[in-house]
Design a protein around this motif. Structure first.
Motif, mmCIF file in Angstrom:
data_model
loop_
_atom_site.group_PDB
_atom_site.id
_atom_site.type_symbol
_atom_site.label_atom_id
_atom_site.label_comp_id
_atom_site.label_asym_id
_atom_site.label_seq_id
_atom_site.Cartn_x
_atom_site.Cartn_y
_atom_site.Cartn_z
ATOM 1 N N ALA A 1 0.818 -1.221 0.000
ATOM 2 C CA ALA A 1 0.000 0.000 0.000
ATOM 3 C C ALA A 1 0.846 1.264 0.000
ATOM 4 C CB ALA A 1 -0.926 0.014 1.215
ATOM 5 N N ILE A 2 2.119 1.145 0.397
ATOM 6 C CA ILE A 2 2.979 2.330 0.488
ATOM 7 C C ILE A 2 3.938 2.323 -0.703
ATOM 8 C CG2 ILE A 2 4.620 3.564 1.951
ATOM 9 C CD1 ILE A 2 1.784 3.251 3.176
ATOM 10 N N VAL B 1 -5.619 -3.127 -1.831
ATOM 11 C CA VAL B 1 -5.069 -1.913 -2.440
ATOM 12 C C VAL B 1 -5.567 -1.754 -3.876
ATOM 13 C CG1 VAL B 1 -2.944 -0.732 -3.133
ATOM 14 C CG2 VAL B 1 -3.024 -2.051 -1.005
ATOM 15 N N LYS C 1 -7.950 -3.676 -5.553
ATOM 16 C CA LYS C 1 -9.339 -4.089 -5.773
ATOM 17 C C LYS C 1 -9.489 -4.967 -7.029
ATOM 18 C CE LYS C 1 -11.419 -1.931 -2.275
ATOM 19 N NZ LYS C 1 -10.284 -1.490 -1.489
#
Lengths: 221, 334
Positions: free
Chosen positions: B115-116, B244, B246
């Motif tokens: 996610a980062i 993240v 989808k």
């Protein structure tokens, strides 16, 4: 010495005035004032706005379809309660017929790590749990929202396809040194089913839809 | 006069070079080029020292109780041993196992789900998370401004005392970029300083055949995402990368962790479900759950006899890097 002073003052005199780009948030026909109650006929209820902020980037002045002035790598955080103006320092007086800009942060800057100025995460426009800038933030209240304290929150962001929310805007404008760009929040909200859509805070299809809606309601005064 | 000008320009030239060069990361020649853009965050001793101080300071959490090191301890190769799921302020428990921090300059996406998107931005996630540090970057700036020696440390690192989010994040990155693990027995062998035993050599061959496609040498991960056939834990319902992107094809995909320092970083997997290396290998031999996006290399499971398993573990143990784990420069600053 006098001669040098003369050259400097001449240079100063012939330097064109900067072009001032001003954003004017409106609610219908009224200037938008923070926390003031407005009536919206569409929802038959009152609406107030608490915060409106967005990134303005990649400003271009255009003449006959060609870019004649460009501001690169600069992201301005436009904020209704802090900063609504951006100055463009051109080298000479320019003739142009339209202005282009983006609402949002480009995808390269989105993945470039920590940055300062208006892009510093301390500005409150960065998602910490899933990297990415919030391109556009609108928060307010309306009784039609069945949420805690009747708030609505639109934090619109996302830079990866298919949820890319950066919006490119082109507006016709003639050679002015003061360019006033209206953003009509009433018209934008009239496109949203506020009763059911009132909390958008992550990249999604809805975010993309809303980014297209506000992009439609920028206009030259 | 001429001499003076030459001298001054020489000094300027030399200082310009030293300033631009900054502090150099040292890594072996068989490592790839770092993915982190070191030109955008020039390393200096002062900034690294500031980052280290911040890393170990609970001031980054809401109630000043949890530091980065609370879940990323140097003695565990900066992982969180003994806790399947890591805990933050007020003993709140999160949903994932804190990963080890090492060789971060070679990674682009962070967190088990990626996610980062940049090392600089990574620290913001635990800082803001209500179950980790529960704090805001702006409040941290307020606290640091009022707390000695931070204004001085920031001045030393950035030449002015104004503390910003950018500076905090870049300093934290600088310290973490220094966490390079490259002194394990495997590395000594690569550098021709040591030799593998026969058993380790047999294990190395098995490793290259069965594990290297995801846990790729020399960093022992290709840092992509994979579904490694773990059954979903219904108490967590963690779908990993899907959360993240989808995209259904990303369901149950997690970031492939490096195998370096594996003895120090137990428990294993994103939810810390396995306590021993033995359990992990048994999962690959007989525990794989079939699904549409299972890593293709795991479709048939990994076939290993019990002798082969012992050999493989003997090789994996050579990835432990005690020089990294006990490096005083990475420990609590005194």
């Amino acid at each position: 010495m006098i001669f040098i002073g003369f050259i400097f003052s001449a240079f100063y005199l012939f330097k064109p005035k900067p072009i001032t780009l001003s954003f004017l948030p409106y609610f219908g026909k009224d200037s938008l004032v923070i926390n003031k109650n407005y009536f919206s006929e569409i929802i038959s209820d009152s609406v107030s706005i608490q915060s409106l902020r967005f990134y303005l980037s990649d400003i271009n002045l255009i003449k006959n379809g060609r870019i004649i002035y460009q501001v690169k790598n600069q992201h301005n955080l436009i904020d209704i309660s802090q900063k609504l103006q951006v100055k463009l320092f051109t080298k000479s007086e320019l003739e142009f017929d339209s202005i282009q800009f983006d609402i949002g942060v480009d995808s390269l800057s989105q993945v470039s790590g920590a940055m300062g100025g208006d892009l510093d995460p301390m500005k409150g426009m960065y998602w910490s749990w899933q990297s990415g800038y919030i391109n556009f933030k609108l928060e307010g209240k309306s009784n039609i929202c069945n949420t805690r304290n009747h708030v609505f929150q639109f934090h619109i962001g996302g830079y990866i396809f298919p949820y890319n929310t950066i919006q490119h805007i082109i507006l016709p404008v003639q050679n002015k040194t003061n360019i006033n760009i209206k953003l009509n929040i009433k018209k934008m909200l009239s496109q949203i089913d506020l009763k059911n859509v009132n909390q958008i805070m992550s990249p999604s299809e809805k975010s993309v839809e809303i980014s297209k809606q506000y992009a439609n309601f920028f206009s030259i005064e | 006069m001429k001499f003076k000008i030459t001298l001054i320009s020489l000094i300027l030239f030399v200082s310009a070079i030293t300033i631009k060069k900054g502090f150099q990361l040292k890594y072996p020649d068989y490592f790839p080029k770092p993915t982190y853009d070191l030109k955008k965050n020039i390393l200096t001793k002062e900034t690294i020292a500031l980052g280290r101080t911040l890393f170990y300071d609970p001031i980054l959490s809401k109630n000043n109780t949890i530091s980065c090191a609370s879940c990323h301890s140097s003695f565990n190769a900066f992982a969180h041993t003994d806790h399947s799921l890591s805990h933050g302020i007020d003993d709140l428990i999160g949903t994932r196992n804190a990963p080890a921090l090492m060789n971060l300059a070679w990674q682009k996406l962070f967190m088990w789900d990626g996610a980062i998107n940049h090392l600089d931005m990574q620290a913001l996630a635990p800082i803001n998370h209500p179950k980790e540090m529960g704090e805001s970057i702006n409040h941290i700036i307020d606290k640091l401004n009022k707390t000695a020696p931070y204004p001085t440390l920031f001045k030393k690192a950035f030449r002015d005392t104004i503390i910003t989010g950018e500076k905090i994040l870049k300093a934290l990155s600088q310290f973490q970029l220094c966490l390079i693990s490259a002194e394990s027995k495997y590395d000594q062998v690569k550098k021709n300083k040591k030799q593998f035993s026969d058993q380790e050599n047999r294990g190395y061959i098995l490793f290259k055949k069965n594990c290297n496609f995801c846990h790729t040498e020399p960093l022992f991960s290709n840092f992509t995402f994979a579904n490694n056939g773990l059954a979903i834990d219904t108490t967590l319902n963690d779908f990993g990368r899907w959360q993240v992107t989808k995209k259904s094809e990303d369901s149950l995909m997690f970031k492939i962790p490096s195998l370096r320092n594996l003895s120090y970083t137990y428990p294993y997997m994103h939810d810390g479900r396995f306590n021993t290396i033995n359990q992990v290998i048994n999962h690959y031999i007989k525990g794989i759950k079939q699904s549409a996006n299972l890593a293709p290399e795991l479709k048939k499971g990994i076939l290993l006899s019990s002798n082969e398993k012992t050999d493989l573990i003997a090789f994996l143990i050579t990835l432990n890097d005690s020089a990294f784990v006990f490096n005083r420069n990475f420990a609590y600053p005194k």
